[in-house]
Write an enzyme that holds these catalytic residues in place. Structure first.
Site, PDB file in Angstrom:
ATOM      1  N   ARG A 211     -37.713 -32.796  49.838  1.00 48.74           N
ATOM      2  CA  ARG A 211     -38.322 -34.046  49.363  1.00 48.74           C
ATOM      3  C   ARG A 211     -37.261 -35.006  48.859  1.00 48.74           C
ATOM      4  O   ARG A 211     -37.266 -36.199  49.166  1.00 48.74           O
ATOM      5  CB  ARG A 211     -39.311 -33.746  48.237  1.00 48.74           C
ATOM      6  CG  ARG A 211     -40.551 -32.984  48.648  1.00 48.74           C
ATOM      7  CD  ARG A 211     -41.395 -32.668  47.433  1.00 48.74           C
ATOM      8  NE  ARG A 211     -42.524 -31.820  47.788  1.00 48.74           N
ATOM      9  CZ  ARG A 211     -42.868 -30.715  47.154  1.00 48.74           C
ATOM     10  NH1 ARG A 211     -42.161 -30.298  46.114  1.00 48.74           N
ATOM     11  NH2 ARG A 211     -43.906 -30.009  47.539  1.00 48.74           N
ATOM     12  N   PHE A 227     -50.179 -34.887  55.881  1.00 55.35           N
ATOM     13  CA  PHE A 227     -50.440 -33.610  55.211  1.00 55.35           C
ATOM     14  C   PHE A 227     -49.785 -33.676  53.820  1.00 55.35           C
ATOM     15  O   PHE A 227     -49.070 -32.768  53.416  1.00 55.35           O
ATOM     16  CB  PHE A 227     -49.900 -32.423  56.005  1.00 55.35           C
ATOM     17  CG  PHE A 227     -50.328 -32.389  57.445  1.00 55.35           C
ATOM     18  CD1 PHE A 227     -51.570 -31.877  57.807  1.00 55.35           C
ATOM     19  CD2 PHE A 227     -49.494 -32.862  58.440  1.00 55.35           C
ATOM     20  CE1 PHE A 227     -51.963 -31.840  59.137  1.00 55.35           C
ATOM     21  CE2 PHE A 227     -49.874 -32.827  59.774  1.00 55.35           C
ATOM     22  CZ  PHE A 227     -51.115 -32.312  60.128  1.00 55.35           C
ATOM     23  N   ASP A 249     -54.202 -36.970  54.116  1.00 54.94           N
ATOM     24  CA  ASP A 249     -54.548 -35.557  53.992  1.00 54.94           C
ATOM     25  C   ASP A 249     -56.063 -35.442  54.151  1.00 54.94           C
ATOM     26  O   ASP A 249     -56.803 -36.362  53.785  1.00 54.94           O
ATOM     27  CB  ASP A 249     -54.109 -34.990  52.641  1.00 54.94           C
ATOM     28  CG  ASP A 249     -53.996 -33.470  52.654  1.00 54.94           C
ATOM     29  OD1 ASP A 249     -52.867 -32.965  52.645  1.00 54.94           O
ATOM     30  OD2 ASP A 249     -55.047 -32.794  52.677  1.00 54.94           O
ATOM     31  N   SER A 250     -56.525 -34.306  54.649  1.00 51.32           N
ATOM     32  CA  SER A 250     -57.963 -34.118  54.873  1.00 51.32           C
ATOM     33  C   SER A 250     -58.691 -33.636  53.624  1.00 51.32           C
ATOM     34  O   SER A 250     -59.917 -33.639  53.579  1.00 51.32           O
ATOM     35  CB  SER A 250     -58.199 -33.124  56.014  1.00 51.32           C
ATOM     36  OG  SER A 250     -57.651 -31.855  55.679  1.00 51.32           O
ATOM     37  N   ASP A 299     -45.744 -32.550  57.626  1.00 55.65           N
ATOM     38  CA  ASP A 299     -45.617 -31.237  56.962  1.00 55.65           C
ATOM     39  C   ASP A 299     -46.941 -30.489  57.096  1.00 55.65           C
ATOM     40  O   ASP A 299     -47.666 -30.286  56.121  1.00 55.65           O
ATOM     41  CB  ASP A 299     -45.255 -31.451  55.489  1.00 55.65           C
ATOM     42  CG  ASP A 299     -44.939 -30.144  54.773  1.00 55.65           C
ATOM     43  OD1 ASP A 299     -44.660 -29.148  55.463  1.00 55.65           O
ATOM     44  OD2 ASP A 299     -44.980 -30.127  53.527  1.00 55.65           O
ATOM     45  N   CYS A 339     -44.042 -24.343  58.714  1.00 59.44           N
ATOM     46  CA  CYS A 339     -44.008 -23.250  57.730  1.00 59.44           C
ATOM     47  C   CYS A 339     -44.449 -21.934  58.364  1.00 59.44           C
ATOM     48  O   CYS A 339     -44.834 -20.999  57.665  1.00 59.44           O
ATOM     49  CB  CYS A 339     -44.883 -23.589  56.523  1.00 59.44           C
ATOM     50  SG  CYS A 339     -46.635 -23.826  56.903  1.00 59.44           S
TER      51      CYS A 339
END
Length: 395
Positions: A211, A227, A249-250, A299, A339
């Site tokens: 970040r 995300f 983002d959801s 991400d 990830c």
């Protein structure tokens, strides 16, 4: 103590100190070990290899924890392992601008199935193995002695527990219940996190260094953070002078948390747009409307939970990154991550090359990312290196 004997051709990894013994490698077991028992693992000649934690319900039948026959995993063994893991994080624990740290990282700290994160004065613990479940109180006691936190909260609700025959467990293990919104600090930025209801343990500190590094490119830029969860990349971008930030983002909880974090840091909310939406759908909307950005962060969650899912995941990663690249002009930057432990860096680079080709773009790789140093990778357990990323420039 029960003994697990391995097949003749299945001992190499165990001798090389890889911590997983799969059920197919077991030739026979002496007696009837119970799930969570410490067992003695031997080769086909009955020569000692290691001590491990047994589970007959799991694909990983034994999780090896100690290769020295004279160091039986008793109470003192567990306390020493917990202490060593925490002490290894002392440089981060002394930081004045960060108070969120991963204290124990499962197999990488010789404590398979155990995750412990520190958030300000509270600890969050996840237990994914039946052998660790048996020593939960011991681990809690040692953490209290070492750190004296205000409280230790358990978030053992991951699907991995089902494979070990364990039911979900959430709640206070010791001390106080954490507040609904606990304020933490990372890289000098304030975050309000929900330990009890947030994703996993409440916050992803594995991206700490990434970040900060990515934010150095954000000054004066139009930034898109996909995300975004609680806003780690978004907030760092603002702190380094981003002209505007769009966060997608959801999750409704992620959006609520993000907005709180923007406000608590005093960033200019008029320069921020938070969109609750499916990321792929939103990227199509941006493309169709002709919107462009200077810096995009992708991400996503784990697309490849196992190697058997890697081919399907590769297609998803390629399509996601293709859509992101379409929103960048020459000189634009893409910080993209995976990830998935099953995804190696070489494959990830190839996927980005394919995505760029399909998008009609030429890209340079200018930085490789990995997880922060409180998520170490054991040489004998490369699967611990799950997070990888690339900073790409459109040329």
């Amino acid at each position: 103590m029960h003994t697990i004997k391995l097949k003749k051709d299945k001992t190499k990894a165990a001798h090389q100190r890889h911590p997983w013994i799969f059920s197919g490698a077991v030739a026979e077991s002496g007696g009837r070990p119970q799930d969570g028992d410490v067992v003695r693992v031997v080769d086909h000649l009955d020569e000692f290899i290691a001590y491990g934690l047994y589970n007959g319900q799991s694909r990983v039948a034994v999780r090896l924890i100690e290769w020295d026959v004279d160091r039986f995993p008793d109470e003192d063994w567990w306390r020493v392992r917990v202490r060593r893991a925490v002490e290894a994080r002392n440089p981060l624990l002394r930081s004045s601008d960060t108070n969120t740290v991963r204290l124990i990282f499962a197999e990488s700290d010789f404590l398979p199935g155990l995750i412990v994160d520190k958030y300000a004065d509270f600890l969050s613990i996840q237990i994914h193995a039946s052998g660790v479940e048996r020593v939960k109180q011991l681990v809690t006691d040692e953490l209290n002695q070492l750190l004296n936190p205000q409280g230790i909260y358990e978030r053992s609700d991951a699907n991995a527990r089902q494979h070990e025959g364990l039911v979900p467990a959430n709640g206070v293990l010791s001390g106080n219940l954490p507040p609904e919104w606990l304020e933490i600090k990372e890289n000098g930025i304030r975050y309000q996190v929900n330990i009890a209801e947030g994703q996993k343990s409440g916050f992803y500190c594995d991206q700490r260094d990434n970040r900060l590094y990515t934010a150095h490119y954000a000054c004066g830029k139009r930034v898109l953070d996909c995300f975004c969860y609680s806003g780690g990349f978004s907030l760092n971008a603002f702190a380094h002078g981003a002209a505007s930030v769009v966060s997608v983002d959801s999750s409704a909880l992620a959006m609520e948390t993000l907005k709180r974090n923007v406000a608590v840091n005093g960033f200019d909310e008029s320069k921020h747009i938070a969109i609750q939406a499916d990321v792929n759908r939103q990227l199509r909307i941006f493309s169709d409307s002709g919107q462009r950005f200077d810096l995009i962060v992708l991400d996503p969650p784990k697309y490849a939970p196992s190697r058997s899912r890697l081919e399907k995941a590769a297609r998803a990663y390629k399509d996601l990154n293709r859509r992101g690249l379409l929103l960048l002009e020459q000189g634009g930057l893409l910080a993209t991550f995976s990830c998935s432990a099953a995804m190696d860096m070489a494959t990830f680079k190839q996927i980005l090359a394919w995505a760029a080709l399909d998008a009609g773009k030429e890209i340079q790789f200018i930085r490789q990312f990995t997880q922060s140093d409180d998520h170490p990778v054991r040489a004998s357990f490369p699967e611990g290196e799950y997070l990888k990323g690339l900073l790409c420039r459109v040329v």
